[in-house]
Scaffold this active site. Structure first.
Site: not given
Length: 164
Positions: A26, A60, A81-82, A86, A88, A113, A127
């Site tokens: 993604w 995953e 992850v943005i 929601t 999510h 990480f 970043r």
């Protein structure tokens, strides 16, 4: 902005470490930057023939990192992850973070990480280690995993010295 106070790590020779990178798919531009940073770091630390595995998304990352940890001295996990409108964001961020932590503790293999959890795309791009980014989290996550792998190797061999 994060990044202030980061250690000034100089590349060390890690040619004898087996290293794998697991990267989400993604947010292609951000992921390309993270992967480029990881690959530059691996080269600077003289890692030979690292393996790169792609997965659909951040959720995953832990299961594949766990599988890789059985055969590698260090695993670097890269994803983004943005935040959206929601819950999510919280579910995926927490699951991926907790999962990667569990992999590291359960296997004893350092997990770099490189999971960006950002409020917006601008923060992620800043970043990602791109030409106009302020930070290079792909490099940082990789460097942290490699330095930790060499430290663990010294501890396991009884050759650790105080670093004060």
């Amino acid at each position: 902005m994060s990044g202030a106070g980061a250690p000034d790590e100089k590349p060390i020779d890690c040619h004898d470490l087996r290293v794998a990178v697991v990267a989400a798919s993604w947010h292609e531009t951000v992921m390309n930057g993270l992967l480029d940073g990881a690959e530059r770091c691996l080269k600077a630390y003289r890692v030979e023939a690292p393996v790169v595995v792609r997965v659909p998304g951040a959720f995953e990352l832990p299961v594949v990192a766990n599988a890789l940890a059985a055969s590698y001295d260090a695993v670097i996990a890269l994803g983004v992850v943005i935040r959206g409108g929601t819950p999510h964001f919280e579910f995926v961020s927490n699951a991926a973070t907790d999962g990667l932590t569990r992999v590291a503790i359960d296997t004893g293999v350092p997990i770099g990480f490189g999971l960006l959890t950002c409020d917006n795309e601008e923060q992620a791009l800043d970043r990602a280690g791109l030409a106009d980014s302020r930070e290079d989290k792909g490099w940082e996550a990789t460097s942290a995993a490699l330095v930790t792998a060499t430290t663990l190797r010294k501890i396991r061999r009884g050759f650790i010295e105080s670093q004060l």
